[in-house]
Design an enzyme around this catalytic site. Structure first.
Site, PDB file in Angstrom:
ATOM      1  N   ASN A   1       0.851  -1.194   0.000  1.00  0.00           N
ATOM      2  CA  ASN A   1       0.000   0.000   0.000  1.00  0.00           C
ATOM      3  C   ASN A   1       0.889   1.248   0.000  1.00  0.00           C
ATOM      4  O   ASN A   1       2.108   1.141  -0.053  1.00  0.00           O
ATOM      5  CB  ASN A   1      -0.937  -0.023   1.217  1.00  0.00           C
ATOM      6  CG  ASN A   1      -0.157  -0.100   2.505  1.00  0.00           C
ATOM      7  OD1 ASN A   1       0.612   0.785   2.842  1.00  0.00           O
ATOM      8  ND2 ASN A   1      -0.323  -1.203   3.234  1.00  0.00           N
TER       9      ASN A   1
ATOM     10  N   ILE B   1      -2.424  -7.770  14.198  1.00  0.00           N
ATOM     11  CA  ILE B   1      -1.292  -7.614  15.133  1.00  0.00           C
ATOM     12  C   ILE B   1      -1.716  -6.873  16.401  1.00  0.00           C
ATOM     13  O   ILE B   1      -1.525  -7.355  17.527  1.00  0.00           O
ATOM     14  CB  ILE B   1      -0.132  -6.858  14.440  1.00  0.00           C
ATOM     15  CG1 ILE B   1       0.322  -7.633  13.207  1.00  0.00           C
ATOM     16  CG2 ILE B   1       1.017  -6.627  15.412  1.00  0.00           C
ATOM     17  CD1 ILE B   1       1.268  -6.868  12.300  1.00  0.00           C
TER      18      ILE B   1
ATOM     19  N   PHE C   1      -4.315   3.052  14.950  1.00  0.00           N
ATOM     20  CA  PHE C   1      -4.669   4.064  13.959  1.00  0.00           C
ATOM     21  C   PHE C   1      -5.831   3.509  13.141  1.00  0.00           C
ATOM     22  O   PHE C   1      -5.975   2.289  13.021  1.00  0.00           O
ATOM     23  CB  PHE C   1      -3.483   4.351  13.021  1.00  0.00           C
ATOM     24  CG  PHE C   1      -2.593   5.457  13.511  1.00  0.00           C
ATOM     25  CD1 PHE C   1      -1.764   5.262  14.601  1.00  0.00           C
ATOM     26  CD2 PHE C   1      -2.575   6.696  12.883  1.00  0.00           C
ATOM     27  CE1 PHE C   1      -0.945   6.278  15.073  1.00  0.00           C
ATOM     28  CE2 PHE C   1      -1.767   7.725  13.327  1.00  0.00           C
ATOM     29  CZ  PHE C   1      -0.953   7.515  14.424  1.00  0.00           C
TER      30      PHE C   1
END
Ligand code: PMT
Length: 417
Positions: free
Chosen positions: A215, A314, A330
């Site tokens: 990305n 994670i 985030f």
């Protein structure tokens, strides 16, 4: 919604001496105030030839101090009060003449008198013609000031007002503001003895030896967090996907490529982690199999289906651990930012989530700036558009406040290594 700025509550005394760079002081004052500082101005009489006291009064919102024997000072702020008031004295521009008078310890006008009287740190931003800067006397004066503990910020190199090109330019306004923010970060050491692990950048999910899925994350947001957290006193581990960024000073960088590698590296840090910040853009899926050789284009086949399997989440694994650190995620969203962010906060068991609207051009992925809305279970904090280092500082201030509200901080329970 609360807004916290990097210099909120900080009192800065800006001392302006008579150099051409004084014209930049109006902008400098505004930018310091934008960051939350209260700025008061002291001008030498020569400074007033380069920028008017009226301008400086208008931008600072306070009367200008310029006279050692000002009878009005008694009813307002006299030079001793002003010297005690400041958290930082910033001399910008500091001319060769001001630097020489500081070195000699003169108290011949208000600014030098304040510098003698202040218990606060003094930062000197030299600005003068390059020959004057390189003159032995100036060099010696500056090194004496540095030995006495004054901070020397600059000068920069480049074209000068007189036409010469070389060292002697006052640092740019953005550099001076950044130095001031760093100065207070370092002084505060909010995160002394706190271990912070930060993930940053993209992951690369291999298809074959020459291709991968990834990305647009540049790593800039995560690296800014690592740099600022370290400056705020933390022991920082930065688990980074493949990005060509320089490692911030004194930060322990662990390079990974795939989500699986990032997952493993994050779990390995769990035992030594008080705060975990998941800033990486982790691929949610990876190819089910990695071809051992370069995959070939098949003659006559126009469609190609790639089978993907889910990567581990994670941050959710970190946040579910029995010895979980304080967890900050985030959320990169393109729609219903608050709704999706709140959902992730809850679903991933996070303490805070910093949401960015990555559909807005000029912020988020691979840009120099960002803007965040930070959610806890009960509060919302807004961080407006700014360079990623400034945003990082503001986010870390929020993290510090929230972390201290919990009993997880090492100062409270002695759990840190
Ligand atoms: O790197 P830059 O170019 O500076 O850009 C910064 C950024 C836009 C990448 C950054 O600000 C950001 O938003 N990072 C998170 C991007 C993301 O993947 O968001 P998400 O909504 O898909 O994930 C939510 C949270 O779960 C994140 O904390 C993410 O790190 C974490 N996650 C996601 C998937 C996964 N398998 N494991 C995870 O830990």
């Amino acid at each position: 919604m609360s807004v916290i700025y990097p210099l909120t509550g900080k009192k800065i005394l800006l001392g302006i001496s008579g150099g051409i760079a004084a014209y930049k002081c109006a902008e400098l004052t505004r930018r310091l105030k934008d960051q939350g500082a209260d700025v008061r101005i002291v001008m030498t009489s020569a400074a007033k030839e380069f920028i008017t006291p009226l301008t400086m009064q208008a931008v600072s919102g306070h009367a200008i101090a310029d006279d050692l024997l000002d009878p009005r000072a008694k009813s307002g702020m006299g030079h001793i009060e002003l010297a005690k008031w400041a958290d930082l004295v910033l001399l910008a521009p500091a001319t060769a003449n001001l630097i020489a008078r500081l070195r000699a310890g003169l108290a011949d006008e208000l600014l030098t008198t304040l510098c003698l009287a202040t218990p606060s740190p003094i930062a000197v931003s030299p600005a003068m013609n390059m020959e004057m800067y390189q003159a032995a006397a100036t060099q010696e004066n500056i090194s004496v000031l540095a030995q006495r503990g004054m901070l020397i910020w600059g000068p920069g190199k480049g074209p000068q007002a007189c036409g010469d090109i070389g060292p002697g330019r006052m640092l740019e306004t953005s550099e001076l503001v950044s130095n001031v923010v760093d100065f207070f970060n370092i002084q505060q050491s909010l995160f002394a003895n706190v271990n912070i692990t930060i993930t940053a950048g993209p992951t690369q999910e291999a298809l074959d030896p020459v291709r991968y899925i990834s990305n647009y994350s540049s790593g800039k947001m995560g690296f800014a967090l690592a740099e600022v957290a370290q400056k705020m006193g933390a022991n920082v581990s930065l688990i980074s996907g493949p990005v060509p960024l320089q490692t911030p000073a004194h930060v322990n960088r662990i390079n990974v490529k795939s989500a699986l590698e990032m997952h493993q590296a994050s779990l390995a840090k769990l035992a030594y982690c008080d705060i975990f910040i998941g800033c990486a853009a982790v691929a949610d899926y990876r190819p089910e199999a990695v071809a051992p050789q370069k995959m070939k284009k098949q003659q006559g086949i126009d469609n190609f289906t790639l089978k993907l399997v889910k990567n581990p989440d994670i941050i959710a694994h970190v946040a579910m651990d029995i010895n979980r650190p304080f967890c900050v995620g985030f959320a990169a969203e393109t729609e219903d930012v608050a709704g999706y962010a709140r959902d992730k906060l809850k679903r991933k068991n996070l303490d805070l989530i910093a949401a960015n609207n990555v559909a807005i051009v000029g912020q988020g992925f691979n840009s120099e700036q960002n803007a965040l809305t930070v959610f806890s279970a009960s509060d919302i904090f807004d961080i407006s558009l700014a360079d990623k280092k400034t945003v990082a500082y503001q986010l870390l201030e929020i993290i510090y406040q929230q972390y201290n509200l919990l009993d997880t901080c090492p100062q409270n329970n002695g759990s840190s290594q």
